[in-house]
Write an enzyme that holds these catalytic residues in place. Structure first.
Site, PDB file in Angstrom:
ATOM      1  N   LYS A  74       0.835  -1.197   0.000  1.00  0.00           N
ATOM      2  CA  LYS A  74       0.000   0.000   0.000  1.00  0.00           C
ATOM      3  C   LYS A  74       0.877   1.257   0.000  1.00  0.00           C
ATOM      4  CE  LYS A  74      -3.952   1.871   2.632  1.00  0.00           C
ATOM      5  NZ  LYS A  74      -4.899   1.561   3.728  1.00  0.00           N
ATOM      6  N   SER A 148      -9.437   2.039   2.291  1.00  0.00           N
ATOM      7  CA  SER A 148      -8.419   2.749   1.559  1.00  0.00           C
ATOM      8  C   SER A 148      -7.387   1.836   0.900  1.00  0.00           C
ATOM      9  CB  SER A 148      -7.706   3.718   2.517  1.00  0.00           C
ATOM     10  OG  SER A 148      -7.059   3.014   3.561  1.00  0.00           O
ATOM     11  N   SER A 172     -10.378  -0.548   6.357  1.00  0.00           N
ATOM     12  CA  SER A 172      -9.701  -0.309   5.082  1.00  0.00           C
ATOM     13  C   SER A 172      -9.017  -1.511   4.466  1.00  0.00           C
ATOM     14  CB  SER A 172      -8.682   0.822   5.231  1.00  0.00           C
ATOM     15  OG  SER A 172      -9.328   2.060   5.393  1.00  0.00           O
TER      16      SER A 172
END
Length: 441
Positions: A74, A148, A172
Site C-alpha cells: 500500500k 483505503s 480499510s
C-alpha cells in the site's frame, strides 16, 4: 495467475521456479491489465527484477516463507528509494533512505515488492481514486475497488499479484477485500499496530486463500507460528445482521451470506445463536472523533493548500474535534467493557462485512466532503467499531450476487489474540464453500 503464494514459494524453495521468471510474469500481467484496473500508483518493474535476481542468489533461499513471491504494498509504506504519497499530491516526494518495518520484513521473507498500490488521500475513504487514476473492482470495473486499501485489493483480485499489504483504520482492509472477493484480515491492535488514528490503524494482509493470508500475516507480524492454520474445536458464535446502533437496512443478499456462512459453521460443529454486543451510543462518537482527528494530525506534514477539497474539510472538522477534547480514553474503555461482556459468552461474532453495496467507480476526490461521507457511512456500518476496540476481524468471501455479480462476504470477529482462531474458521468456510480466487478465473 494460477499459483497461490504458498505454491510459488514452495516451488522457488525447491528450485522448480525462478524468482525472476515469476516476477516477469507478474509484471506482464500488470502491464496488460492495470490500465483498466488502476491498482498501482507506481510499478517497480526494473527494481523488482533486480530484487528477484537477488532472492534467487540468497543462500537461505530454501527457508524463505515468501521466496520469490511478487507482493504489492500500500502507498503508505516506507520503501528504500521510493516515497509514500498517501494518495496525495500535497506531500513530500523525498525518497526514503531505508525500508520501514513492513518492507524490511517482506524482503527478509524473500518477497519481491513489485509496486505501491493506489489509496485515497490520507487513506480517509472507502474508495481509492487519485487525480492520476481510479482503483476499479476487477469483477465489474464500473464499481470501486474499495478503500483505503483499494489498490491492493484490486491488484490481488485481478490476479496481478497473489498477495498485497494493506492497512485498516475503519475497515480499510476488510471493506475492499469484501468488495473484491478476497480474504482480508485486520489483526488486533496488540499485534500489528500501524500507529495512526490514535491506535485504530493496523497493518494487514489481502489474499485469495486463507493459507496465503496466514503466511503473509506471519511475515508482517514477524510471528512464524501464525502461518499454521489450525483446525478449531467447537466454539460459540453470535450472529447478527443488524447495523450497530443505526439499524439501517442491509441488502438481502448480504444478509443471506451470513445465514449461509452460519450454516456451514454449524455443520462444522460450532454453536450459532443470534446475538450481538450491547453497543454503547458513545461508541460512534468515539470512533468518528478519531477518524476525523487522526488525518488532521497527519495533514500537518502536508501542504494544506494543495490538499483535495474533501480532505481540507475533513481536516478542519478534525481540528475542531481536537480542540473540543473529544478524543476521550473513557469512551473507548466503555466500549471495550461492552465487547468483553459479549465475548465472555461467545468466542466469535459473525456479521456481514459490508452494510451496503459498493459505490460506483469515479473521481470521488473531486467531490465535496458530504458527498463522500454519506456513501462511506452507508458501507462501513460493521467494521470501524472493531478498530476502536482493537479486536481482530477477518473478511471471508461467501459467494456472488445474482443481481450484480459482485462478491458477497462475511466478517468474523474474535477477542484479542484470536487471529489464529479466525484463520481456522475462515479455512472451514473455504473448504465448505470454495470461492473463485480471482476475477480472471
Amino acid at each position: 495467475m494460477a499459483l497461490t503464494a504458498v505454491e510459488i514459494a514452495a516451488s522457488v524453495r525447491a528450485g522448480n521456479l525462478d524468482p525472476v521468471r515469476v516476477t516477469e510474469e507478474a509484471l506482464d500481467r500488470i502491464a496488460a491489465a492495470d490500465g483498466v484496473v488502476g491498482a498501482f500508483r507506481r510499478v517497480r518493474a526494473e527494481e523488482a527484477l533486480k530484487e528477484a535476481a537477488a532472492v534467487a542468489a540468497r543462500p537461505d533461499l530454501a527457508s524463505l516463507p515468501l521466496a520469490g513471491v511478487p507482493v504489492a504494498v500500500k502507498d503508505v509504506t516506507e520503501l528504500a528509494g521510493e516515497y509514500a504519497s498517501h494518495g496525495s499530491q500535497a506531500g513530500s516526494s523525498a525518497q526514503a533512505g531505508a525500508d520501514g518495518v513492513i518492507a524490511a520484513r517482506l524482503r527478509a521473507a524473500g518477497a519481491v515488492i513489485v509496486g505501491l498500490t493506489r489509496v485515497p488521500e490520507l487513506c480517509i475513504w472507502p474508495m481509492s481514486d487519485t487525480p492520476d487514476g481510479i482503483a476499479r473492482n476487477p469483477w465489474d470495473p464500473t464499481y470501486a475497488a474499495g478503500g483505503s486499501s483499494g489498490g491492493s485489493a484490486a491488484a490481488v483480485a485481478a490476479g496481478l499479484v497473489p498477495l498485497a499489504h494493506g492497512s485498516d483504520g475503519m475497515g480499510s482492509v476488510r471493506l475492499p477485500a469484501a468488495m473484491c472477493g478476497l480474504v482480508g484480515l485486520k489483526p488486533g491492535a496488540d499485534l500489528l499496530a500501524e500507529g495512526g488514528w490514535f491506535g485504530m490503524s493496523v497493518h494487514g494482509p489481502l489474499a485469495t486463500t486463507v493459507a496465503d493470508t496466514a503466511v503473509l500475516l506471519s511475515v508482517l507480524a514477524d510471528a512464524p507460528a501464525l502461518a499454521s492454520v489450525p483446525s478449531p474445536s467447537a466454539v460459540r458464535i453470535g450472529m447478527s445482521t443488524t447495523v450497530p446502533l443505526l439499524h439501517t437496512p442491509v441488502p438481502k443478499e448480504l444478509v443471506a451470506a451470513v445465514s449461509t456462512a452460519a450454516g456451514h459453521l454449524a455443520a462444522a460443529g460450532h454453536a450459532i445463536t443470534p446475538a450481538a454486543p450491547r453497543y454503547p451510543p458513545t461508541m460512534v462518537l468515539g470512533m468518528t472523533a478519531r477518524w476525523l482527528a487522526g488525518p488532521a494530525i497527519q495533514a500537518r506534514a502536508f501542504d494544506g493548500a494543495r490538499l483535495q477539497r474533501r480532505t481540507r474539510a475533513h481536516v478542519r472538522a478534525g481540528r475542531l474535534v481536537e480542540r473540543a477534547g473529544l478524543i476521550r480514553p473513557r469512551t473507548r474503555d466503555h466500549w471495550i467493557a461492552r465487547a468483553e461482556e459479549f465475548f465472555a459468552t461467545h468466542e466469535v461474532l459473525l456479521t456481514p462485512t459490508l452494510s451496503h453495496w459498493p459505490v460506483k467507480a469515479g473521481r470521488w476526490h473531486e467531490k465535496g466532503w458530504l458527498a463522500n461521507v454519506l456513501p462511506s457511512t452507508r458501507l462501513a456500518g460493521f467494521t470501524g467499531q472493531w478498530n476502536f476496540a482493537g479486536y481482530p476481524a477477518i473478511t471471508v468471501p461467501a459467494g456472488r450476487s445474482v443481481v450484480s455479480g459482485l462478491p458477497t462476504s462475511v466478517q468474523l470477529v474474535a477477542r484479542p489474540g484470536g487471529e489464529s482462531l479466525l484463520l481456522g474458521l475462515a479455512a472451514q468456510l473455504e473448504a465448505a464453500n470454495p470461492w473463485p480466487r480471482t476475477a480472471r478465473n
